[in-house]
Design an enzyme around this catalytic site. Sequence first.
Site, PDB file in Angstrom:
ATOM      1  N   ARG A 120     -38.856  32.817 -37.630  1.00 44.48           N
ATOM      2  CA  ARG A 120     -39.997  31.951 -37.973  1.00 44.48           C
ATOM      3  C   ARG A 120     -40.403  31.007 -36.838  1.00 44.48           C
ATOM      4  NH1 ARG A 120     -37.038  31.897 -42.618  1.00 44.48           N
ATOM      5  NH2 ARG A 120     -37.884  33.299 -44.210  1.00 44.48           N
ATOM      6  N   LYS A 142     -52.883  30.531 -27.873  1.00 43.98           N
ATOM      7  CA  LYS A 142     -53.094  31.797 -28.583  1.00 43.98           C
ATOM      8  C   LYS A 142     -52.114  32.850 -28.088  1.00 43.98           C
ATOM      9  CE  LYS A 142     -58.058  31.867 -28.824  1.00 43.98           C
ATOM     10  NZ  LYS A 142     -59.147  32.834 -28.758  1.00 43.98           N
ATOM     11  N   GLU A 184     -62.956  34.010 -14.214  1.00 46.75           N
ATOM     12  CA  GLU A 184     -62.652  32.985 -15.228  1.00 46.75           C
ATOM     13  C   GLU A 184     -62.627  31.589 -14.593  1.00 46.75           C
ATOM     14  OE1 GLU A 184     -62.644  33.566 -18.378  1.00 46.75           O
ATOM     15  OE2 GLU A 184     -61.967  35.628 -18.725  1.00 46.75           O
ATOM     16  N   LYS A 226     -59.831  24.223 -19.075  1.00 41.93           N
ATOM     17  CA  LYS A 226     -59.492  24.904 -20.327  1.00 41.93           C
ATOM     18  C   LYS A 226     -58.680  23.977 -21.234  1.00 41.93           C
ATOM     19  CE  LYS A 226     -57.933  28.770 -22.912  1.00 41.93           C
ATOM     20  NZ  LYS A 226     -57.416  30.107 -23.061  1.00 41.93           N
ATOM     21  N   GLU A 236     -60.480  26.420 -32.608  1.00 43.07           N
ATOM     22  CA  GLU A 236     -61.650  27.207 -32.257  1.00 43.07           C
ATOM     23  C   GLU A 236     -62.830  27.066 -33.212  1.00 43.07           C
ATOM     24  OE1 GLU A 236     -60.990  31.423 -31.736  1.00 43.07           O
ATOM     25  OE2 GLU A 236     -61.605  31.186 -29.673  1.00 43.07           O
ATOM     26  N   ARG A 240     -64.522  24.923 -28.468  1.00 47.27           N
ATOM     27  CA  ARG A 240     -63.780  25.971 -27.778  1.00 47.27           C
ATOM     28  C   ARG A 240     -64.648  27.199 -27.495  1.00 47.27           C
ATOM     29  NH1 ARG A 240     -57.394  27.214 -28.714  1.00 47.27           N
ATOM     30  NH2 ARG A 240     -57.234  28.969 -27.311  1.00 47.27           N
ATOM     31  N   ASN A 244     -66.484  30.983 -24.208  1.00 43.89           N
ATOM     32  CA  ASN A 244     -67.074  32.327 -24.298  1.00 43.89           C
ATOM     33  C   ASN A 244     -68.233  32.540 -23.332  1.00 43.89           C
ATOM     34  OD1 ASN A 244     -65.340  33.333 -26.198  1.00 43.89           O
ATOM     35  ND2 ASN A 244     -66.577  32.655 -27.934  1.00 43.89           N
ATOM     36  N   HIS A 247     -68.968  35.937 -21.968  1.00 43.68           N
ATOM     37  CA  HIS A 247     -68.135  36.889 -22.709  1.00 43.68           C
ATOM     38  C   HIS A 247     -68.879  37.758 -23.713  1.00 43.68           C
ATOM     39  CE1 HIS A 247     -64.904  34.920 -20.673  1.00 43.68           C
ATOM     40  NE2 HIS A 247     -63.990  35.640 -21.282  1.00 43.68           N
ATOM     41  N   HIS A 251     -67.569  41.350 -23.233  1.00 47.25           N
ATOM     42  CA  HIS A 251     -66.831  42.126 -24.245  1.00 47.25           C
ATOM     43  C   HIS A 251     -67.535  43.440 -24.563  1.00 47.25           C
ATOM     44  CE1 HIS A 251     -64.698  38.280 -25.796  1.00 47.25           C
ATOM     45  NE2 HIS A 251     -63.898  38.965 -25.007  1.00 47.25           N
ATOM     46  N   HIS A 264     -61.192  42.883 -17.350  1.00 51.93           N
ATOM     47  CA  HIS A 264     -61.864  41.876 -18.165  1.00 51.93           C
ATOM     48  C   HIS A 264     -62.732  40.931 -17.309  1.00 51.93           C
ATOM     49  CE1 HIS A 264     -62.535  38.925 -21.267  1.00 51.93           C
ATOM     50  NE2 HIS A 264     -61.992  38.003 -20.505  1.00 51.93           N
TER      51      HIS A 264
HETATM   52  N1  LIG Z   1     -53.934  34.094 -25.125  1.00 50.17           N
HETATM   53  C1  LIG Z   1     -55.100  33.856 -24.589  1.00 50.17           C
HETATM   54  O1  LIG Z   1     -55.719  32.823 -24.829  1.00 50.17           O
HETATM   55  C2  LIG Z   1     -55.685  34.867 -23.651  1.00 50.17           C
HETATM   56  C3  LIG Z   1     -56.780  34.510 -22.850  1.00 50.17           C
HETATM   57  C4  LIG Z   1     -57.258  35.446 -21.943  1.00 50.17           C
HETATM   58  C5  LIG Z   1     -56.673  36.692 -21.848  1.00 50.17           C
HETATM   59  N2  LIG Z   1     -55.619  37.006 -22.658  1.00 50.17           N
HETATM   60  C6  LIG Z   1     -54.985  38.334 -22.579  1.00 50.17           C
HETATM   61  O2  LIG Z   1     -54.447  38.496 -21.272  1.00 50.17           O
HETATM   62  C7  LIG Z   1     -54.386  39.883 -20.993  1.00 50.17           C
HETATM   63  C8  LIG Z   1     -54.880  40.123 -19.588  1.00 50.17           C
HETATM   64  O3  LIG Z   1     -54.065  39.405 -18.695  1.00 50.17           O
HETATM   65  P1  LIG Z   1     -54.014  39.759 -17.139  1.00 50.17           P
HETATM   66  O4  LIG Z   1     -55.364  39.837 -16.611  1.00 50.17           O
HETATM   67  O5  LIG Z   1     -53.048  38.815 -16.562  1.00 50.17           O
HETATM   68  O6  LIG Z   1     -53.481  41.273 -17.128  1.00 50.17           O
HETATM   69  P2  LIG Z   1     -52.018  41.895 -17.027  1.00 50.17           P
HETATM   70  O7  LIG Z   1     -51.019  41.065 -17.703  1.00 50.17           O
HETATM   71  O8  LIG Z   1     -52.151  43.311 -17.442  1.00 50.17           O
HETATM   72  O9  LIG Z   1     -51.736  41.851 -15.443  1.00 50.17           O
HETATM   73  C9  LIG Z   1     -52.533  42.626 -14.578  1.00 50.17           C
HETATM   74  C10 LIG Z   1     -51.663  43.521 -13.679  1.00 50.17           C
HETATM   75  O10 LIG Z   1     -51.054  42.725 -12.660  1.00 50.17           O
HETATM   76  C11 LIG Z   1     -49.642  42.912 -12.650  1.00 50.17           C
HETATM   77  N3  LIG Z   1     -49.094  41.649 -12.157  1.00 50.17           N
HETATM   78  C12 LIG Z   1     -48.997  40.468 -12.816  1.00 50.17           C
HETATM   79  N4  LIG Z   1     -48.591  39.503 -11.993  1.00 50.17           N
HETATM   80  C13 LIG Z   1     -48.399  40.082 -10.780  1.00 50.17           C
HETATM   81  C14 LIG Z   1     -48.006  39.591  -9.517  1.00 50.17           C
HETATM   82  N5  LIG Z   1     -47.792  38.282  -9.303  1.00 50.17           N
HETATM   83  N6  LIG Z   1     -47.885  40.471  -8.508  1.00 50.17           N
HETATM   84  C15 LIG Z   1     -48.165  41.796  -8.694  1.00 50.17           C
HETATM   85  N7  LIG Z   1     -48.589  42.311  -9.849  1.00 50.17           N
HETATM   86  C16 LIG Z   1     -48.699  41.457 -10.875  1.00 50.17           C
HETATM   87  C17 LIG Z   1     -49.324  43.283 -14.063  1.00 50.17           C
HETATM   88  O11 LIG Z   1     -48.080  43.945 -14.156  1.00 50.17           O
HETATM   89  C18 LIG Z   1     -50.507  44.175 -14.415  1.00 50.17           C
HETATM   90  O12 LIG Z   1     -50.306  45.464 -13.883  1.00 50.17           O
HETATM   91  C19 LIG Z   1     -55.200  40.594 -22.057  1.00 50.17           C
HETATM   92  O13 LIG Z   1     -54.343  41.232 -22.952  1.00 50.17           O
HETATM   93  C20 LIG Z   1     -55.934  39.466 -22.750  1.00 50.17           C
HETATM   94  O14 LIG Z   1     -56.194  39.743 -24.104  1.00 50.17           O
HETATM   95  C21 LIG Z   1     -55.122  36.119 -23.540  1.00 50.17           C
HETATM   96 ZN   LIG Z   2     -62.035  35.937 -20.631  1.00 52.31          ZN
END
Ligand SMILES: NC(=O)c1ccc[n+]([C@@H]2O[C@H](COP(=O)([O-])OP(=O)(O)OC[C@H]3O[C@@H](n4cnc5c(N)ncnc54)[C@H](O)[C@@H]3O)[C@@H](O)[C@H]2O)c1
Ligand SMILES: [Zn+2]
Length: 361
Positions: A120, A142, A184, A226, A236, A240, A244, A247, A251, A264
Amino acid sequence: MGAVEKLELIGERGLCEVVVELGCLNGLGTLLDDLGVERPRSVVSNVTVGPLHGRRAAVAAGCAEAVELPDGEAHKRWSEVERLLRRWLADALHRGQSVMAVGGGVVTDTVGFAAAVYLRGVPWLAVPTTLLAMVDAAIGGKTGVNLDEGKNLVGSFWAPRLVVVDVTTLATLPERELRAGMAEVVKAAWIGDHELLELLPRPLDGYGSASPEAWQELVLRAMRVKAEVVASDEREAGARRALNLGHSLGHALEAATSYERFLHGEAVAWGLEAAARLAARRGLLSVDARDRLGDAVAALGPRPPLADLDADAVLEHLARDKKRDDLGVSWVLPTDDGVVLDQRVEEGELRELFAELQGLD
Ligand SMILES: NC(=O)c1ccc[n+]([C@@H]2O[C@H](COP(=O)([O-])OP(=O)(O)OC[C@H]3O[C@@H](n4cnc5c(N)ncnc54)[C@H](O)[C@@H]3O)[C@@H](O)[C@H]2O)c1
Ligand SMILES: [Zn+2]
Protein backbone atom coordinates in the site's frame (compact mmCIF):
# COMPACT_ATOMS: atom_id res chain seq x y z
CA MET A 1 31.06 19.28 -7.61
CA GLY A 2 28.66 22.08 -8.37
CA ALA A 3 26.50 23.77 -5.83
CA VAL A 4 23.56 21.90 -4.39
CA GLU A 5 20.36 23.48 -5.54
CA LYS A 6 17.17 22.61 -3.80
CA LEU A 7 13.58 23.01 -4.83
CA GLU A 8 10.87 22.24 -2.39
CA LEU A 9 7.48 21.12 -3.54
CA ILE A 10 4.86 21.05 -0.85
CA GLY A 11 2.13 18.66 -1.87
CA GLU A 12 -0.70 16.83 -0.22
CA ARG A 13 1.69 13.94 0.36
CA GLY A 14 4.15 16.16 2.14
CA LEU A 15 7.49 17.43 1.10
CA CYS A 16 9.26 16.51 -2.13
CA GLU A 17 12.76 17.84 -2.31
CA VAL A 18 14.76 18.19 -5.47
CA VAL A 19 18.54 18.21 -5.38
CA VAL A 20 20.44 19.27 -8.46
CA GLU A 21 24.18 18.85 -8.25
CA LEU A 22 26.90 18.17 -10.81
CA GLY A 23 28.43 14.73 -10.42
CA CYS A 24 26.36 13.89 -7.36
CA LEU A 25 25.55 10.30 -8.38
CA ASN A 26 28.95 9.04 -7.26
CA GLY A 27 28.42 10.51 -3.80
CA LEU A 28 24.79 9.55 -3.48
CA GLY A 29 25.09 7.78 -0.12
CA THR A 30 26.65 10.78 1.57
CA LEU A 31 24.21 13.11 -0.12
CA LEU A 32 21.26 11.13 1.26
CA ASP A 33 22.85 10.96 4.72
CA ASP A 34 23.42 14.71 4.73
CA LEU A 35 19.80 15.30 3.78
CA GLY A 36 18.56 12.89 6.43
CA VAL A 37 16.95 10.71 3.77
CA GLU A 38 17.07 6.98 4.39
CA ARG A 39 19.16 5.04 1.86
CA PRO A 40 17.13 2.90 -0.54
CA ARG A 41 16.81 -0.87 -0.08
CA SER A 42 16.41 -1.49 -3.81
CA VAL A 43 17.67 0.37 -6.85
CA VAL A 44 15.93 -0.15 -10.18
CA SER A 45 17.23 0.94 -13.57
CA ASN A 46 17.07 -0.58 -17.04
CA VAL A 47 19.43 -2.59 -19.21
CA THR A 48 20.71 0.54 -21.00
CA VAL A 49 21.03 2.97 -18.11
CA GLY A 50 22.12 0.34 -15.58
CA PRO A 51 25.65 -0.14 -16.93
CA LEU A 52 26.08 3.61 -17.52
CA HIS A 53 24.65 5.07 -14.33
CA GLY A 54 22.32 2.73 -12.43
CA ARG A 55 24.96 0.39 -11.06
CA ARG A 56 27.29 3.13 -9.85
CA ALA A 57 24.35 4.97 -8.29
CA ALA A 58 23.31 1.75 -6.54
CA VAL A 59 26.78 1.13 -5.18
CA ALA A 60 27.12 4.75 -4.06
CA ALA A 61 23.77 4.48 -2.26
CA GLY A 62 24.87 1.31 -0.51
CA CYS A 63 23.04 -1.32 -2.58
CA ALA A 64 25.05 -4.13 -4.12
CA GLU A 65 23.27 -4.01 -7.47
CA ALA A 66 20.58 -2.38 -9.57
CA VAL A 67 17.61 -4.38 -10.80
CA GLU A 68 17.53 -3.87 -14.58
CA LEU A 69 14.20 -3.63 -16.38
CA PRO A 70 13.98 -4.14 -20.14
CA ASP A 71 14.34 -0.87 -22.08
CA GLY A 72 11.52 0.88 -23.88
CA GLU A 73 8.01 2.25 -23.65
CA ALA A 74 6.67 -1.21 -24.61
CA HIS A 75 7.85 -2.44 -21.21
CA LYS A 76 6.07 0.22 -19.17
CA ARG A 77 3.61 -2.46 -18.26
CA TRP A 78 1.78 -4.04 -15.41
CA SER A 79 3.83 -7.23 -15.85
CA GLU A 80 7.04 -5.34 -15.01
CA VAL A 81 5.38 -3.80 -11.98
CA GLU A 82 4.38 -7.27 -10.79
CA ARG A 83 7.91 -8.53 -11.31
CA LEU A 84 9.25 -5.70 -9.17
CA LEU A 85 6.68 -6.27 -6.43
CA ARG A 86 7.57 -9.95 -6.23
CA ARG A 87 11.26 -9.18 -6.26
CA TRP A 88 10.85 -6.76 -3.35
CA LEU A 89 8.82 -9.33 -1.44
CA ALA A 90 11.51 -11.94 -2.04
CA ASP A 91 14.07 -9.45 -0.72
CA ALA A 92 11.87 -8.82 2.35
CA LEU A 93 11.64 -5.13 1.65
CA HIS A 94 9.33 -3.90 4.36
CA ARG A 95 7.04 -0.95 4.81
CA GLY A 96 8.94 2.23 5.47
CA GLN A 97 11.97 1.17 3.46
CA SER A 98 12.44 2.96 0.19
CA VAL A 99 13.28 2.17 -3.41
CA MET A 100 15.12 4.25 -5.99
CA ALA A 101 14.57 4.59 -9.75
CA VAL A 102 17.50 5.50 -12.02
CA GLY A 103 16.53 6.13 -15.62
CA GLY A 104 14.25 7.94 -18.03
CA GLY A 105 10.54 8.52 -17.65
CA VAL A 106 9.70 4.90 -18.40
CA VAL A 107 11.72 3.72 -15.41
CA THR A 108 10.59 6.49 -13.05
CA ASP A 109 6.90 6.01 -13.99
CA THR A 110 7.09 2.23 -13.56
CA VAL A 111 9.09 2.18 -10.35
CA GLY A 112 7.10 5.04 -8.85
CA PHE A 113 3.89 3.15 -9.52
CA ALA A 114 5.28 -0.08 -8.08
CA ALA A 115 6.31 1.91 -4.99
CA ALA A 116 2.79 3.36 -4.76
CA VAL A 117 1.15 -0.06 -4.57
CA TYR A 118 3.80 -2.17 -2.79
CA LEU A 119 2.42 -2.88 0.69
CA ARG A 120 0.00 0.00 0.00
CA GLY A 121 2.86 2.38 -0.62
CA VAL A 122 6.55 2.78 0.20
CA PRO A 123 8.69 5.90 -0.27
CA TRP A 124 10.72 6.22 -3.45
CA LEU A 125 13.56 8.32 -4.77
CA ALA A 126 13.79 9.41 -8.40
CA VAL A 127 17.08 9.81 -10.25
CA PRO A 128 16.03 10.93 -13.73
CA THR A 129 18.67 10.45 -16.44
CA THR A 130 16.94 11.86 -19.53
CA LEU A 131 16.29 15.56 -20.04
CA LEU A 132 12.58 14.79 -20.35
CA ALA A 133 12.48 12.88 -17.08
CA MET A 134 14.42 15.62 -15.27
CA VAL A 135 12.19 18.49 -16.31
CA ASP A 136 8.92 16.62 -16.60
CA ALA A 137 8.34 12.97 -15.64
CA ALA A 138 10.06 13.00 -12.24
CA ILE A 139 8.27 16.15 -11.10
CA GLY A 140 4.64 16.30 -10.13
CA GLY A 141 3.88 12.96 -8.56
CA LYS A 142 2.25 11.12 -11.44
CA THR A 143 3.26 7.49 -11.81
CA GLY A 144 1.83 4.71 -13.92
CA VAL A 145 1.98 2.19 -16.72
CA ASN A 146 0.36 1.60 -20.11
CA LEU A 147 -2.33 -0.86 -21.15
CA ASP A 148 -2.85 -2.23 -24.64
CA GLU A 149 -5.81 0.15 -24.81
CA GLY A 150 -3.73 3.26 -24.27
CA LYS A 151 -0.88 4.99 -22.51
CA ASN A 152 -0.78 5.83 -18.81
CA LEU A 153 -4.23 4.38 -18.16
CA VAL A 154 -3.24 2.84 -14.84
CA GLY A 155 -1.46 4.86 -12.23
CA SER A 156 -1.34 6.79 -9.06
CA PHE A 157 -0.33 10.16 -7.65
CA TRP A 158 2.67 9.12 -5.57
CA ALA A 159 5.38 11.77 -5.41
CA PRO A 160 8.95 10.68 -4.79
CA ARG A 161 10.42 11.60 -1.42
CA LEU A 162 13.39 13.11 -3.24
CA VAL A 163 14.41 13.81 -6.83
CA VAL A 164 18.17 13.78 -7.44
CA VAL A 165 19.41 15.32 -10.67
CA ASP A 166 22.95 14.96 -11.95
CA VAL A 167 22.96 16.56 -15.39
CA THR A 168 26.30 14.97 -16.25
CA THR A 169 24.32 11.77 -16.91
CA LEU A 170 22.98 13.55 -20.02
CA ALA A 171 26.41 13.17 -21.63
CA THR A 172 25.52 9.58 -22.59
CA LEU A 173 21.98 10.31 -23.77
CA PRO A 174 21.43 9.86 -27.53
CA GLU A 175 21.26 13.26 -29.20
CA ARG A 176 17.77 12.66 -30.56
CA GLU A 177 16.49 12.07 -27.02
CA LEU A 178 18.22 15.23 -25.84
CA ARG A 179 16.58 17.31 -28.55
CA ALA A 180 13.19 15.79 -27.81
CA GLY A 181 13.54 16.56 -24.11
CA MET A 182 14.48 20.12 -24.96
CA ALA A 183 11.03 20.63 -26.50
CA GLU A 184 9.62 20.28 -22.98
CA VAL A 185 12.16 22.85 -21.79
CA VAL A 186 10.95 25.28 -24.47
CA LYS A 187 7.39 24.58 -23.35
CA ALA A 188 8.24 25.23 -19.71
CA ALA A 189 10.10 28.40 -20.59
CA TRP A 190 7.13 29.76 -22.47
CA ILE A 191 4.76 28.93 -19.63
CA GLY A 192 6.77 30.47 -16.86
CA ASP A 193 10.31 31.67 -17.55
CA HIS A 194 10.88 33.54 -20.80
CA GLU A 195 14.48 34.37 -19.91
CA LEU A 196 15.18 30.65 -19.98
CA LEU A 197 14.71 30.79 -23.75
CA GLU A 198 17.90 32.86 -23.95
CA LEU A 199 19.85 30.06 -22.25
CA LEU A 200 19.03 27.38 -24.81
CA PRO A 201 22.13 26.16 -26.62
CA ARG A 202 21.85 27.18 -30.26
CA PRO A 203 22.41 25.21 -32.29
CA LEU A 204 21.61 22.29 -30.03
CA ASP A 205 24.21 19.79 -31.03
CA GLY A 206 24.39 17.22 -28.27
CA TYR A 207 25.42 17.56 -24.64
CA GLY A 208 28.65 19.27 -25.67
CA SER A 209 26.81 22.33 -26.93
CA ALA A 210 26.63 23.73 -23.40
CA SER A 211 28.74 23.49 -20.26
CA PRO A 212 27.61 21.21 -17.42
CA GLU A 213 26.91 24.35 -15.38
CA ALA A 214 24.73 25.74 -18.17
CA TRP A 215 22.83 22.44 -18.43
CA GLN A 216 22.26 22.48 -14.72
CA GLU A 217 20.91 26.01 -14.78
CA LEU A 218 18.62 25.19 -17.67
CA VAL A 219 17.29 22.00 -16.10
CA LEU A 220 16.77 23.62 -12.73
CA ARG A 221 14.79 26.49 -14.19
CA ALA A 222 12.59 24.22 -16.30
CA MET A 223 11.96 22.00 -13.26
CA ARG A 224 11.04 25.06 -11.24
CA VAL A 225 8.36 26.02 -13.76
CA LYS A 226 6.78 22.59 -13.60
CA ALA A 227 7.08 22.45 -9.82
CA GLU A 228 5.34 25.80 -9.47
CA VAL A 229 2.51 24.86 -11.79
CA VAL A 230 2.02 21.53 -10.04
CA ALA A 231 2.18 23.04 -6.57
CA SER A 232 -0.64 25.37 -7.53
CA ASP A 233 -2.78 22.51 -8.80
CA GLU A 234 -1.72 19.07 -7.68
CA ARG A 235 -4.68 17.09 -8.96
CA GLU A 236 -4.85 18.64 -12.37
CA ALA A 237 -8.14 20.46 -12.01
CA GLY A 238 -7.04 23.72 -13.55
CA ALA A 239 -3.71 25.45 -13.83
CA ARG A 240 -1.84 22.22 -14.43
CA ARG A 241 -3.45 22.10 -17.84
CA ALA A 242 -1.02 24.84 -18.89
CA LEU A 243 1.52 22.04 -19.15
CA ASN A 244 -0.45 20.74 -22.13
CA LEU A 245 0.90 23.56 -24.28
CA GLY A 246 1.91 21.89 -27.56
CA HIS A 247 0.35 18.60 -26.52
CA SER A 248 -3.01 18.58 -28.33
CA LEU A 249 -1.44 18.17 -31.73
CA GLY A 250 1.56 16.39 -30.17
CA HIS A 251 -0.55 13.54 -28.78
CA ALA A 252 -2.55 13.27 -32.00
CA LEU A 253 0.63 12.98 -34.08
CA GLU A 254 2.00 10.27 -31.82
CA ALA A 255 -1.24 8.29 -31.84
CA ALA A 256 -1.85 8.68 -35.58
CA THR A 257 1.58 7.16 -36.24
CA SER A 258 1.18 4.38 -33.65
CA TYR A 259 3.92 5.92 -31.49
CA GLU A 260 6.49 4.82 -34.03
CA ARG A 261 7.52 7.93 -35.91
CA PHE A 262 7.94 10.64 -33.31
CA LEU A 263 9.57 10.77 -29.95
CA HIS A 264 7.15 12.48 -27.61
CA GLY A 265 9.19 15.69 -27.57
CA GLU A 266 9.40 15.77 -31.34
CA ALA A 267 5.62 15.63 -31.58
CA VAL A 268 5.42 18.34 -28.93
CA ALA A 269 7.79 20.50 -30.98
CA TRP A 270 5.32 20.30 -33.88
CA GLY A 271 2.55 21.03 -31.41
CA LEU A 272 4.32 24.16 -30.16
CA GLU A 273 4.79 25.36 -33.72
CA ALA A 274 1.09 24.76 -34.39
CA ALA A 275 -0.03 26.50 -31.21
CA ALA A 276 2.18 29.51 -31.97
CA ARG A 277 0.68 29.87 -35.44
CA LEU A 278 -2.86 29.49 -34.20
CA ALA A 279 -2.35 32.00 -31.38
CA ALA A 280 -0.76 34.53 -33.73
CA ARG A 281 -3.64 34.15 -36.15
CA ARG A 282 -6.10 34.88 -33.35
CA GLY A 283 -4.20 37.93 -32.19
CA LEU A 284 -3.24 36.27 -28.88
CA LEU A 285 0.45 36.34 -29.75
CA SER A 286 2.36 39.23 -31.31
CA VAL A 287 4.42 38.59 -34.43
CA ASP A 288 7.55 39.18 -32.38
CA ALA A 289 6.60 36.63 -29.75
CA ARG A 290 5.53 34.13 -32.37
CA ASP A 291 8.97 34.41 -33.96
CA ARG A 292 10.72 33.99 -30.63
CA LEU A 293 8.80 30.80 -29.90
CA GLY A 294 9.20 29.60 -33.49
CA ASP A 295 12.97 30.22 -33.37
CA ALA A 296 13.31 28.33 -30.10
CA VAL A 297 11.47 25.36 -31.62
CA ALA A 298 13.55 25.54 -34.82
CA ALA A 299 16.74 25.53 -32.73
CA LEU A 300 15.82 22.05 -31.48
CA GLY A 301 16.96 20.74 -34.84
CA PRO A 302 15.36 18.37 -37.30
CA ARG A 303 12.33 16.26 -36.50
CA PRO A 304 10.35 13.68 -38.45
CA PRO A 305 8.23 15.25 -41.20
CA LEU A 306 4.45 15.59 -41.45
CA ALA A 307 4.14 15.83 -45.23
CA ASP A 308 3.07 12.25 -45.86
CA LEU A 309 0.67 11.97 -42.91
CA ASP A 310 -3.04 11.57 -43.48
CA ALA A 311 -4.72 14.72 -42.16
CA ASP A 312 -7.96 12.81 -41.47
CA ALA A 313 -6.20 10.36 -39.19
CA VAL A 314 -4.54 13.15 -37.22
CA LEU A 315 -7.79 15.13 -36.96
CA GLU A 316 -9.63 12.05 -35.80
CA HIS A 317 -7.19 11.63 -32.95
CA LEU A 318 -7.58 15.28 -32.02
CA ALA A 319 -11.35 14.80 -31.91
CA ARG A 320 -10.94 11.75 -29.66
CA ASP A 321 -9.23 13.89 -27.08
CA LYS A 322 -12.32 16.05 -27.13
CA LYS A 323 -14.64 13.19 -26.22
CA ARG A 324 -12.45 12.32 -23.30
CA ASP A 325 -12.60 15.67 -21.56
CA ASP A 326 -15.82 16.98 -22.99
CA LEU A 327 -14.48 20.48 -23.48
CA GLY A 328 -14.68 20.71 -27.23
CA VAL A 329 -11.40 20.59 -29.11
CA SER A 330 -9.77 22.75 -26.55
CA TRP A 331 -6.18 23.92 -26.77
CA VAL A 332 -3.74 25.71 -24.56
CA LEU A 333 -2.38 28.60 -26.60
CA PRO A 334 0.65 30.80 -26.03
CA THR A 335 0.26 34.50 -25.31
CA ASP A 336 3.02 37.10 -25.22
CA ASP A 337 3.77 36.40 -21.59
CA GLY A 338 2.43 32.92 -20.90
CA VAL A 339 -0.50 30.78 -21.93
CA VAL A 340 -4.25 30.86 -22.10
CA LEU A 341 -6.34 27.72 -21.41
CA ASP A 342 -9.46 26.30 -23.02
CA GLN A 343 -9.24 27.80 -26.48
CA ARG A 344 -11.80 26.14 -28.70
CA VAL A 345 -10.50 25.20 -32.11
CA GLU A 346 -12.81 24.27 -34.96
CA GLU A 347 -12.19 21.45 -37.39
CA GLY A 348 -11.84 23.74 -40.42
CA GLU A 349 -9.21 25.77 -38.62
CA LEU A 350 -7.29 22.62 -37.70
CA ARG A 351 -7.40 21.34 -41.24
CA GLU A 352 -5.99 24.59 -42.58
CA LEU A 353 -3.30 24.70 -39.91
CA PHE A 354 -2.25 21.12 -40.50
CA ALA A 355 -1.93 21.69 -44.26
CA GLU A 356 0.24 24.73 -43.50
CA LEU A 357 2.51 22.66 -41.24
CA GLN A 358 2.76 19.92 -43.83
CA GLY A 359 3.99 22.52 -46.27
CA LEU A 360 6.89 23.39 -43.95
CA ASP A 361 8.81 20.14 -44.39
N1 LIG B 1 4.86 11.04 -14.78
C1 LIG B 1 4.80 12.10 -15.54
O1 LIG B 1 4.33 13.16 -15.13
C2 LIG B 1 5.34 12.02 -16.93
C3 LIG B 1 5.55 13.20 -17.66
C4 LIG B 1 6.11 13.10 -18.93
C5 LIG B 1 6.43 11.87 -19.45
N2 LIG B 1 6.19 10.74 -18.72
C6 LIG B 1 6.52 9.41 -19.27
O2 LIG B 1 7.92 9.36 -19.50
C7 LIG B 1 8.16 8.40 -20.52
C8 LIG B 1 9.17 8.97 -21.49
O3 LIG B 1 10.36 9.25 -20.79
P1 LIG B 1 11.75 9.43 -21.55
O4 LIG B 1 11.59 10.38 -22.64
O5 LIG B 1 12.73 9.69 -20.49
O6 LIG B 1 11.97 8.01 -22.27
P2 LIG B 1 12.72 6.69 -21.81
O7 LIG B 1 12.60 6.46 -20.37
O8 LIG B 1 12.25 5.62 -22.73
O9 LIG B 1 14.25 7.02 -22.16
C9 LIG B 1 14.63 7.22 -23.50
C10 LIG B 1 15.80 6.31 -23.89
O10 LIG B 1 17.01 6.82 -23.31
C11 LIG B 1 17.67 5.81 -22.55
N3 LIG B 1 18.39 6.52 -21.50
C12 LIG B 1 17.89 7.12 -20.39
N4 LIG B 1 18.83 7.81 -19.76
C13 LIG B 1 19.98 7.64 -20.46
C14 LIG B 1 21.29 8.14 -20.32
N5 LIG B 1 21.61 9.01 -19.35
N6 LIG B 1 22.22 7.73 -21.21
C15 LIG B 1 21.89 6.89 -22.23
N7 LIG B 1 20.65 6.44 -22.45
C16 LIG B 1 19.72 6.81 -21.57
C17 LIG B 1 16.56 4.91 -22.11
O11 LIG B 1 17.03 3.63 -21.75
C18 LIG B 1 15.67 4.90 -23.35
O12 LIG B 1 16.20 4.00 -24.30
C19 LIG B 1 6.82 8.07 -21.15
O13 LIG B 1 6.41 6.81 -20.74
C20 LIG B 1 5.90 9.13 -20.59
O14 LIG B 1 4.57 8.68 -20.47
C21 LIG B 1 5.66 10.80 -17.48
ZN1 LIG C 1 5.04 16.12 -22.74
